[in-house]
Design a protein around this motif. Structure first.
Motif, PDB file in Angstrom:
ATOM      1  N   ALA A 150      56.340  46.251  35.305  1.00  0.00           N
ATOM      2  CA  ALA A 150      57.792  46.363  35.150  1.00  0.00           C
ATOM      3  C   ALA A 150      58.303  44.997  34.731  1.00  0.00           C
ATOM      4  O   ALA A 150      58.066  44.002  35.414  1.00  0.00           O
ATOM      5  N   ALA A 151      58.997  44.942  33.579  1.00  0.00           N
ATOM      6  CA  ALA A 151      59.392  43.656  32.981  1.00  0.00           C
ATOM      7  C   ALA A 151      58.117  42.808  32.831  1.00  0.00           C
ATOM      8  O   ALA A 151      57.142  43.274  32.255  1.00  0.00           O
ATOM      9  N   CYS A 152      58.103  41.583  33.395  1.00  0.00           N
ATOM     10  CA  CYS A 152      56.906  40.753  33.275  1.00  0.00           C
ATOM     11  C   CYS A 152      56.033  40.829  34.526  1.00  0.00           C
ATOM     12  O   CYS A 152      55.045  40.094  34.649  1.00  0.00           O
ATOM     13  N   VAL A 153      56.384  41.711  35.453  1.00  0.00           N
ATOM     14  CA  VAL A 153      55.695  41.775  36.741  1.00  0.00           C
ATOM     15  C   VAL A 153      54.649  42.894  36.738  1.00  0.00           C
ATOM     16  O   VAL A 153      54.928  44.023  36.321  1.00  0.00           O
ATOM     17  N   TRP A 154      53.462  42.542  37.223  1.00  0.00           N
ATOM     18  CA  TRP A 154      52.389  43.523  37.423  1.00  0.00           C
ATOM     19  C   TRP A 154      52.139  43.662  38.915  1.00  0.00           C
ATOM     20  O   TRP A 154      51.818  42.683  39.587  1.00  0.00           O
ATOM     21  N   ASN A 155      52.278  44.869  39.422  1.00  0.00           N
ATOM     22  CA  ASN A 155      52.017  45.147  40.828  1.00  0.00           C
ATOM     23  C   ASN A 155      50.633  45.782  40.948  1.00  0.00           C
ATOM     24  O   ASN A 155      50.386  46.863  40.403  1.00  0.00           O
ATOM     25  N   ILE A 156      49.745  45.115  41.709  1.00  0.00           N
ATOM     26  CA  ILE A 156      48.354  45.551  41.815  1.00  0.00           C
ATOM     27  C   ILE A 156      48.062  46.173  43.175  1.00  0.00           C
ATOM     28  O   ILE A 156      46.918  46.511  43.482  1.00  0.00           O
ATOM     29  N   ALA A 180      41.172  46.273  40.851  1.00  0.00           N
ATOM     30  CA  ALA A 180      41.047  44.968  40.194  1.00  0.00           C
ATOM     31  C   ALA A 180      41.475  45.142  38.749  1.00  0.00           C
ATOM     32  O   ALA A 180      41.162  46.153  38.119  1.00  0.00           O
ATOM     33  N   ILE A 181      42.192  44.144  38.210  1.00  0.00           N
ATOM     34  CA  ILE A 181      42.641  44.211  36.821  1.00  0.00           C
ATOM     35  C   ILE A 181      42.249  42.944  36.082  1.00  0.00           C
ATOM     36  O   ILE A 181      42.321  41.840  36.634  1.00  0.00           O
ATOM     37  N   ASP A 182      41.809  43.105  34.844  1.00  0.00           N
ATOM     38  CA  ASP A 182      41.523  41.985  33.951  1.00  0.00           C
ATOM     39  C   ASP A 182      42.854  41.568  33.319  1.00  0.00           C
ATOM     40  O   ASP A 182      43.467  42.355  32.598  1.00  0.00           O
ATOM     41  N   ILE A 183      43.302  40.350  33.598  1.00  0.00           N
ATOM     42  CA  ILE A 183      44.645  39.969  33.173  1.00  0.00           C
ATOM     43  C   ILE A 183      44.739  39.737  31.666  1.00  0.00           C
ATOM     44  O   ILE A 183      45.844  39.676  31.122  1.00  0.00           O
ATOM     45  N   LYS A 204      43.926  43.892  30.381  1.00  0.00           N
ATOM     46  CA  LYS A 204      44.628  44.876  31.214  1.00  0.00           C
ATOM     47  C   LYS A 204      43.748  46.080  31.553  1.00  0.00           C
ATOM     48  O   LYS A 204      44.245  47.094  32.057  1.00  0.00           O
ATOM     49  N   GLU A 205      42.458  45.972  31.311  1.00  0.00           N
ATOM     50  CA  GLU A 205      41.534  46.989  31.819  1.00  0.00           C
ATOM     51  C   GLU A 205      41.484  46.861  33.333  1.00  0.00           C
ATOM     52  O   GLU A 205      41.518  45.758  33.876  1.00  0.00           O
ATOM     53  N   TYR A 206      41.417  47.985  34.024  1.00  0.00           N
ATOM     54  CA  TYR A 206      41.356  47.916  35.473  1.00  0.00           C
ATOM     55  C   TYR A 206      40.294  48.870  36.022  1.00  0.00           C
ATOM     56  O   TYR A 206      39.869  49.818  35.361  1.00  0.00           O
ATOM     57  N   TRP A 207      39.857  48.569  37.227  1.00  0.00           N
ATOM     58  CA  TRP A 207      38.825  49.330  37.910  1.00  0.00           C
ATOM     59  C   TRP A 207      39.338  49.708  39.288  1.00  0.00           C
ATOM     60  O   TRP A 207      40.046  48.923  39.940  1.00  0.00           O
ATOM     61  N   GLN A 208      38.978  50.899  39.737  1.00  0.00           N
ATOM     62  CA  GLN A 208      39.451  51.368  41.031  1.00  0.00           C
ATOM     63  C   GLN A 208      38.334  52.019  41.839  1.00  0.00           C
ATOM     64  O   GLN A 208      37.424  52.638  41.280  1.00  0.00           O
ATOM     65  N   THR A 209      38.436  51.869  43.139  1.00  0.00           N
ATOM     66  CA  THR A 209      37.484  52.487  44.043  1.00  0.00           C
ATOM     67  C   THR A 209      37.906  53.934  44.325  1.00  0.00           C
ATOM     68  O   THR A 209      38.942  54.407  43.863  1.00  0.00           O
ATOM     69  N   ASP A 210      37.074  54.602  45.104  1.00  0.00           N
ATOM     70  CA  ASP A 210      37.507  55.875  45.669  1.00  0.00           C
ATOM     71  C   ASP A 210      38.744  55.616  46.539  1.00  0.00           C
ATOM     72  O   ASP A 210      38.949  54.485  47.001  1.00  0.00           O
TER      73      ASP A 210
END
Length: 242
Positions: A199-205, A217-220, A223-229
């Motif tokens: 949102a705007a310049c903010v990334w909420n992880i 986890a996100i690659d800044i 912007k590729e990201y990985w998620q667990t179960d």
């Protein structure tokens, strides 16, 4: 290729972190920026902190202070806690320390004490747990607690019209100071999401690992990201912070 990966709030979910390391194929070439809230929720809070202490010996890690980490630090050093903390994951943390040696506890106290409130990289990207309120930036913040308790930065970012022109007159000043800001603290599950939200310049992880969501986890850069179960499925006999 070296990556900078930002990892969201874990809340004692060591099983999820280990899974994330495998899924994202994290290596010693990656820089890891942890956004805080390592404890309070799932049963592995103490074990997770021990794991992070060992991880930083082999990996390039930056550890940000979260509000739950500060609450745990105050409990360990001052025996200071309140019923509200216990209800929001603190009891699970206390339980996780019951069989931990004093030597390990001392190493954890050092870990909590050395956490940083925010990090700014060479590309004018800000990393912090929650937010800041001073319009001149975090270096002018009046109260350090806001770095790990504030929610107004995220609320402001969510309220900005994507079509609003970025000018000093029309745009929220806090959102003009940095190219990007990475935060946790307020789970995106509150807006019915379970992926990183921009949102705007903010990334909420914070994708709700303490509740019904996954750890992310996100690659800044890409912007590729990985998620667990969903983390609760890894701790099927526990309630987390639900």
């Amino acid at each position: 290729m070296n990556r900078t990966l930002v990892i969201g709030d874990m809340h004692g979910a060591l099983k999820a972190l280990k899974q994330l390391i495998d899924i994202a194929k994290i290596t010693t070439n990656d820089q890891l920026i942890f956004l805080g809230d390592y404890v309070d929720g799932w049963s592995d809070s103490a074990a997770l902190v021990s794991f992070l202490i060992e991880l930083q010996k082999t990996h390039n890690c930056i550890f940000i202070r979260g509000n739950h980490d500060q609450l745990c630090y105050e409990w360990l050093t001052e025996n200071n806690h309140n019923p509200e903390w216990l209800q929001h994951g603190g009891q699970a943390t206390i339980d996780s320390y019951r069989d931990v040696s004093q030597e390990v506890i001392e190493s954890h106290i050092i870990f909590y004490k050395n956490l940083i409130n925010y990090h700014i990289d060479d590309h004018n990207r800000l990393f912090m747990h929650a937010g800041f309120t001073n319009l001149h930036g975090p270096h002018r913040e009046y109260f350090d607690k806001l770095f790990y308790w504030d929610r107004t930065l995220w609320e402001t970012a969510l309220s900005v019209d994507p079509n609003l022109k970025k000018t000093a007159v029309t745009y929220p000043k806090r959102l003009l100071l940095f190219n990007e800001i990475y935060i946790g603290h307020t789970p995106v599950t509150r807006i019915n999401k379970t992926v990183p939200i921009n949102a705007a310049c903010v990334w909420n992880i914070d994708t709700g690992a303490a509740f019904k969501g996954p750890l992310t986890a996100i690659d800044i850069t890409t912007k590729e990201y990985w998620q667990t179960d969903p983390v609760y499925t890894l701790y099927s006999n526990e309630n987390g912070r639900n």
